[in-house]
Design an enzyme around this catalytic site. Sequence first.
Site, PDB file in Angstrom:
ATOM      1  N   HIS A   1       0.816  -1.224   0.000  1.00  0.00           N
ATOM      2  CA  HIS A   1       0.000   0.000   0.000  1.00  0.00           C
ATOM      3  C   HIS A   1       0.850   1.275   0.000  1.00  0.00           C
ATOM      4  O   HIS A   1       0.326   2.364  -0.251  1.00  0.00           O
ATOM      5  CB  HIS A   1      -0.992  -0.010   1.179  1.00  0.00           C
ATOM      6  CG  HIS A   1      -0.408   0.392   2.491  1.00  0.00           C
ATOM      7  ND1 HIS A   1      -0.021  -0.526   3.454  1.00  0.00           N
ATOM      8  CD2 HIS A   1      -0.151   1.608   3.024  1.00  0.00           C
ATOM      9  CE1 HIS A   1       0.435   0.119   4.510  1.00  0.00           C
ATOM     10  NE2 HIS A   1       0.361   1.412   4.280  1.00  0.00           N
TER      11      HIS A   1
ATOM     12  N   SER B   1       4.290   2.557   7.960  1.00  0.00           N
ATOM     13  CA  SER B   1       3.841   1.524   7.029  1.00  0.00           C
ATOM     14  C   SER B   1       5.018   0.900   6.288  1.00  0.00           C
ATOM     15  O   SER B   1       5.943   1.599   5.863  1.00  0.00           O
ATOM     16  CB  SER B   1       2.865   2.120   6.010  1.00  0.00           C
ATOM     17  OG  SER B   1       1.658   2.479   6.618  1.00  0.00           O
TER      18      SER B   1
ATOM     19  N   ASP C   1      -0.744  -7.415   1.460  1.00  0.00           N
ATOM     20  CA  ASP C   1      -0.088  -6.107   1.562  1.00  0.00           C
ATOM     21  C   ASP C   1       1.424  -6.300   1.706  1.00  0.00           C
ATOM     22  O   ASP C   1       2.000  -6.108   2.779  1.00  0.00           O
ATOM     23  CB  ASP C   1      -0.663  -5.337   2.750  1.00  0.00           C
ATOM     24  CG  ASP C   1      -0.258  -3.868   2.745  1.00  0.00           C
ATOM     25  OD1 ASP C   1       0.317  -3.422   1.734  1.00  0.00           O
ATOM     26  OD2 ASP C   1      -0.513  -3.185   3.753  1.00  0.00           O
TER      27      ASP C   1
END
Length: 638
Positions: A434, A578, A483
Amino acid sequence: MILFNRVGYFVSLFATVSCGCMTQLYKNTFFRGGDLAAIYTPDAQYCQKMCTFHPRCLLFSFLAVTPPKETNKRFGCFMKESITGTLPRIHRTGAISGHSLKQCGHQISACHRDIYKGLDMRGSNFNISKTDNIEECQKLCTNNFHCQFFTYATSAFYRPEYRKKCLLKHSASGTPTSIKSADNLVSGFSLKSCALSEIGCPMDIFQHSAFADLNVSQVITPDAFVCRTICTFHPNCLFFTFYTNEWETESQRNVCFLKTSKSGRPSPPIPQENAISGYSLLTCRKTRPEPCHSKIYSGVDFEGEELNVTFVQGADVCQETCTKTIRCQFFIYSLLPQDCKEEGCKCSLRLSTDGSPTRITYGMQGSSGYSLRLCKLVDSPDCTTKINARIVGGTNASLGEWPWQVSLQVKLVSQTHLCGGSIIGRQWVLTAAHCFDGIPYPDVWRIYGGILSLSEITKETPSSRIKELIIHQEYKVSEGNYDIALIKLQTPLNYTEFQKPICLPSKADTNTIYTNCWVTGWGYTKEQGETQNILQKATIPLVPNEECQKKYRDYVINKQMICAGYKEGGTDACKGDSGGPLVCKHSGRWQLVGITSWGEGCARKDQPGVYTKVSEYMDWILEKTQSSDVRALETSSA
């Protein structure tokens, strides 16, 4: 035993080079010659697993489809060896061939979860029980000492007396004695090797004691701990007795007797000097040995067939040389004056039929030990970094404390930190898919490693560029699944004390219980915050998926995810973290357990962070990194 008739199939001009980790499977291809053994397996992947754990197997061929006249050869798994590491390939429709995974540390696992609809894996049926479904049947097998595999008959099976019946099975080899196609039957394997048995794990070692139960095999070992590991990975060993080198009967000194019994438990131990007894650790859920032996034994000589002789500096280098030589099983490093030269002392690489020394003697000037080729992480020697202990509730890290952490930055009008990532190889970084939502352009990204403060970055700071961006093919924007992404760097990294790779887990680590886990990153330290200048670190507990699912009722927490966080909140990964690492220390190594993925807010009460579970993607990681390297090699050779 399956016999393969030598038929004049078309011989390929390509040779099979066996060097390093080779995971490719070759369809409609059969390796000719080098036959070691033949067994039955339900698919090529299980055949490859059996080849990996066979002491001499380097190559295999599996027959998924056979002509009508050769139905007895269907599901045949042919294990092979080669002095050169190569065998000629012949074209055969329905054949699948490949390599042992002995040098693929992260791929080595005895665990096999697949079930096979429409197959009857035959063996000795020793128990028939009524169960409601296949899951109950597999659990029954997993919790039975003797069960190695099973077959379940569904409610639609043509024989009413077998409907919804679970047949527990075993064999001398641990694999089916034959496999047949059959409607409304489902077969599979015990999950003991996946650390899912509920039998219990007796770890007692009985000094000066022997078990008088049935011997299933015997091998030569230097101590009782190697004996126990061999027992753990033997298909029929439940406990063992080892006789030391001081045992009165010379022919039984250093002999490890692998044993079993009808009840699954040993008879009471008999007092006996210089005998040591204990149990297989197959049914353990936490303490399971790796299928390798790392100790080097000083003053000990492991006898066996000599494979090669070289001269090196030190027993540890001799062990490393043995490990890198795919056929080497054990070694002797001699310190005798006549065996030493300027460049080092004699390192004798050896092998045997069963992978164990043929004889052990004592009093030599030197050392002996085993290859580490079946150790899970042996193919990542640089990832053994020892460290001293987005982050909401975190503290400042120290330079070099987390040397695998990188900053992924986008350079448009200005340059901005967007995500974290982890170095897993000289040319590879692992991160979250992502991170590239809306910015899938390799040219705009810069990767910085070996840094502590973002403010340190200037125009002169070394950075890496993206050569290839590999986003998981199943990933979809705004969904939490798959992901994960790989970045191949244009130029290989130079490893330093501040920039090193993190160890990857094994596929077998899916059920490992981690207790010392940390998250790191430059992300926000509160939900409405800003990127931090200094790398943050925080220790964080893992949360069982079942409990995590209760906190996220509107989402699906699947087995490809792992959750972490405190019930009261206060510590978590957040925006800017992230793609960064969730690492845990296990068996003395730091492993990349998760990739920071998503969550509700940051550090909220009862809202753990959700991470991509790396062990579930090991096949994908190895497939993509190796196929990319092969393409690069082909391009450079063109």
